[in-house]
Design a protein around this motif. Structure first.
Motif, PDB file in Angstrom:
ATOM      1  N   ALA A 151       9.492 -12.796  -3.532  1.00 25.66           N
ATOM      2  CA  ALA A 151       8.703 -11.675  -4.051  1.00 25.66           C
ATOM      3  C   ALA A 151       7.451 -12.180  -4.768  1.00 25.66           C
ATOM      4  CB  ALA A 151       9.550 -10.820  -4.993  1.00 25.66           C
ATOM      5  N   GLU A 152       7.587 -13.256  -5.522  1.00 27.76           N
ATOM      6  CA  GLU A 152       6.432 -13.832  -6.222  1.00 27.76           C
ATOM      7  C   GLU A 152       5.404 -14.366  -5.228  1.00 27.76           C
ATOM      8  OE1 GLU A 152       8.162 -16.728  -8.860  1.00 27.76           O
ATOM      9  OE2 GLU A 152       8.991 -15.175 -10.180  1.00 27.76           O
ATOM     10  N   ARG A 153       5.879 -15.008  -4.156  1.00 33.01           N
ATOM     11  CA  ARG A 153       4.955 -15.503  -3.122  1.00 33.01           C
ATOM     12  C   ARG A 153       4.238 -14.349  -2.438  1.00 33.01           C
ATOM     13  NH1 ARG A 153       9.082 -19.210  -2.002  1.00 33.01           N
ATOM     14  NH2 ARG A 153       9.811 -17.976  -0.248  1.00 33.01           N
ATOM     15  N   ALA A 154       4.973 -13.291  -2.142  1.00 37.43           N
ATOM     16  CA  ALA A 154       4.363 -12.126  -1.493  1.00 37.43           C
ATOM     17  C   ALA A 154       3.310 -11.500  -2.403  1.00 37.43           C
ATOM     18  CB  ALA A 154       5.435 -11.101  -1.129  1.00 37.43           C
ATOM     19  N   GLU A 155       3.614 -11.403  -3.685  1.00 37.65           N
ATOM     20  CA  GLU A 155       2.654 -10.853  -4.648  1.00 37.65           C
ATOM     21  C   GLU A 155       1.403 -11.715  -4.716  1.00 37.65           C
ATOM     22  OE1 GLU A 155       1.036  -8.290  -7.470  1.00 37.65           O
ATOM     23  OE2 GLU A 155       2.868  -8.011  -6.308  1.00 37.65           O
ATOM     24  N   SER A 156       1.572 -13.031  -4.741  1.00 33.00           N
ATOM     25  CA  SER A 156       0.426 -13.943  -4.770  1.00 33.00           C
ATOM     26  C   SER A 156      -0.418 -13.795  -3.516  1.00 33.00           C
ATOM     27  CB  SER A 156       0.889 -15.391  -4.903  1.00 33.00           C
ATOM     28  OG  SER A 156       1.491 -15.607  -6.139  1.00 33.00           O
ATOM     29  N   GLN A 157       0.227 -13.684  -2.376  1.00 33.90           N
ATOM     30  CA  GLN A 157      -0.499 -13.523  -1.114  1.00 33.90           C
ATOM     31  C   GLN A 157      -1.261 -12.206  -1.091  1.00 33.90           C
ATOM     32  OE1 GLN A 157       2.758 -14.064   1.609  1.00 33.90           O
ATOM     33  NE2 GLN A 157       2.341 -16.244   1.869  1.00 33.90           N
ATOM     34  N   LEU A 158      -0.660 -11.150  -1.609  1.00 36.31           N
ATOM     35  CA  LEU A 158      -1.329  -9.862  -1.657  1.00 36.31           C
ATOM     36  C   LEU A 158      -2.542  -9.929  -2.577  1.00 36.31           C
ATOM     37  CD1 LEU A 158      -1.456  -6.893  -0.850  1.00 36.31           C
ATOM     38  CD2 LEU A 158       0.125  -6.401  -2.728  1.00 36.31           C
ATOM     39  N   GLN A 159      -2.398 -10.562  -3.723  1.00 34.36           N
ATOM     40  CA  GLN A 159      -3.520 -10.705  -4.650  1.00 34.36           C
ATOM     41  C   GLN A 159      -4.663 -11.483  -4.005  1.00 34.36           C
ATOM     42  OE1 GLN A 159      -2.130 -12.374  -8.337  1.00 34.36           O
ATOM     43  NE2 GLN A 159      -1.016 -10.525  -8.909  1.00 34.36           N
ATOM     44  N   ASP A 208      -6.033   2.523  -6.254  1.00 31.95           N
ATOM     45  CA  ASP A 208      -7.222   1.980  -6.924  1.00 31.95           C
ATOM     46  C   ASP A 208      -6.869   1.342  -8.262  1.00 31.95           C
ATOM     47  OD1 ASP A 208      -8.452   3.181  -4.766  1.00 31.95           O
ATOM     48  OD2 ASP A 208      -9.636   4.596  -5.943  1.00 31.95           O
ATOM     49  N   SER A 209      -5.986   2.001  -9.006  1.00 26.00           N
ATOM     50  CA  SER A 209      -5.614   1.474 -10.329  1.00 26.00           C
ATOM     51  C   SER A 209      -4.799   0.188 -10.216  1.00 26.00           C
ATOM     52  CB  SER A 209      -4.858   2.525 -11.140  1.00 26.00           C
ATOM     53  OG  SER A 209      -3.678   2.914 -10.485  1.00 26.00           O
ATOM     54  N   GLU A 210      -3.969   0.070  -9.167  1.00 24.63           N
ATOM     55  CA  GLU A 210      -3.216  -1.164  -8.962  1.00 24.63           C
ATOM     56  C   GLU A 210      -4.169  -2.320  -8.639  1.00 24.63           C
ATOM     57  OE1 GLU A 210       1.125   0.080  -7.214  1.00 24.63           O
ATOM     58  OE2 GLU A 210      -0.623   0.489  -5.941  1.00 24.63           O
ATOM     59  N   VAL A 212     -10.078  -1.356   0.425  1.00 24.27           N
ATOM     60  CA  VAL A 212      -8.986  -2.300   0.186  1.00 24.27           C
ATOM     61  C   VAL A 212      -7.683  -1.542  -0.080  1.00 24.27           C
ATOM     62  CG1 VAL A 212      -8.142  -4.141  -1.324  1.00 24.27           C
ATOM     63  CG2 VAL A 212     -10.545  -4.107  -0.624  1.00 24.27           C
ATOM     64  N   ALA A 213      -7.791  -0.438  -0.810  1.00 27.83           N
ATOM     65  CA  ALA A 213      -6.606   0.381  -1.086  1.00 27.83           C
ATOM     66  C   ALA A 213      -6.026   0.922   0.219  1.00 27.83           C
ATOM     67  CB  ALA A 213      -6.963   1.518  -2.029  1.00 27.83           C
ATOM     68  N   ASN A 214      -6.887   1.368   1.114  1.00 26.43           N
ATOM     69  CA  ASN A 214      -6.423   1.869   2.413  1.00 26.43           C
ATOM     70  C   ASN A 214      -5.716   0.787   3.214  1.00 26.43           C
ATOM     71  OD1 ASN A 214      -6.962   4.584   2.534  1.00 26.43           O
ATOM     72  ND2 ASN A 214      -9.021   4.320   3.351  1.00 26.43           N
ATOM     73  N   ILE A 215      -6.262  -0.399   3.198  1.00 26.71           N
ATOM     74  CA  ILE A 215      -5.707  -1.499   3.990  1.00 26.71           C
ATOM     75  C   ILE A 215      -4.381  -2.001   3.402  1.00 26.71           C
ATOM     76  CG2 ILE A 215      -6.079  -3.929   4.626  1.00 26.71           C
ATOM     77  CD1 ILE A 215      -9.061  -3.193   4.937  1.00 26.71           C
ATOM     78  N   THR A 216      -4.340  -2.151   2.095  1.00 32.06           N
ATOM     79  CA  THR A 216      -3.181  -2.777   1.454  1.00 32.06           C
ATOM     80  C   THR A 216      -2.089  -1.792   1.060  1.00 32.06           C
ATOM     81  OG1 THR A 216      -4.168  -2.589  -0.745  1.00 32.06           O
ATOM     82  CG2 THR A 216      -4.596  -4.633   0.495  1.00 32.06           C
ATOM     83  N   GLY A 217      -2.449  -0.521   0.931  1.00 33.49           N
ATOM     84  CA  GLY A 217      -1.473   0.451   0.460  1.00 33.49           C
ATOM     85  C   GLY A 217      -1.379   0.510  -1.055  1.00 33.49           C
ATOM     86  N   LEU A 218      -2.184  -0.289  -1.727  1.00 35.56           N
ATOM     87  CA  LEU A 218      -2.220  -0.248  -3.189  1.00 35.56           C
ATOM     88  C   LEU A 218      -3.118   0.899  -3.637  1.00 35.56           C
ATOM     89  CD1 LEU A 218      -2.713  -4.044  -3.982  1.00 35.56           C
ATOM     90  CD2 LEU A 218      -0.600  -2.740  -4.159  1.00 35.56           C
TER      91      LEU A 218
END
Length: 67
Positions: free
Chosen positions: A27-35, A59-61, A51-57
């Motif tokens: 999970a930590e690796r996935a989070e780092s890759q997403l960042q 705007d605030s995230e 970026v929000a559209n692409i990543t699913g995050l």
């Protein structure tokens, strides 16, 4: 000599703890890759909304990533 029920239980607990630790590391690796992906997309000139559209995050995230 065969392991006792208590020893078997300790072994199961140890294996479960290892699995949890491995899952946390994944999970930590996935989070780092997403960042890193978010950072690269923003640096390439994409807007936060794109970026929000692409990543699913949200705007605030994305803003909370402190990139």
């Amino acid at each position: 000599m065969l392991p006792t029920a208590e020893e078997k239980e300790r072994q199961k607990v140890g294996e479960a703890q290892q699995q949890v630790q491995q899952a946390q590391q994944r999970a930590e690796r996935a989070e780092s890759q997403l960042q890193l992906a978010v950072k690269n997309l923003l640096q390439s000139g994409m807007t936060v909304e794109q970026v929000a559209n692409i990543t699913g995050l949200s705007d605030s995230e994305i803003a909370a990533l402190d990139i």
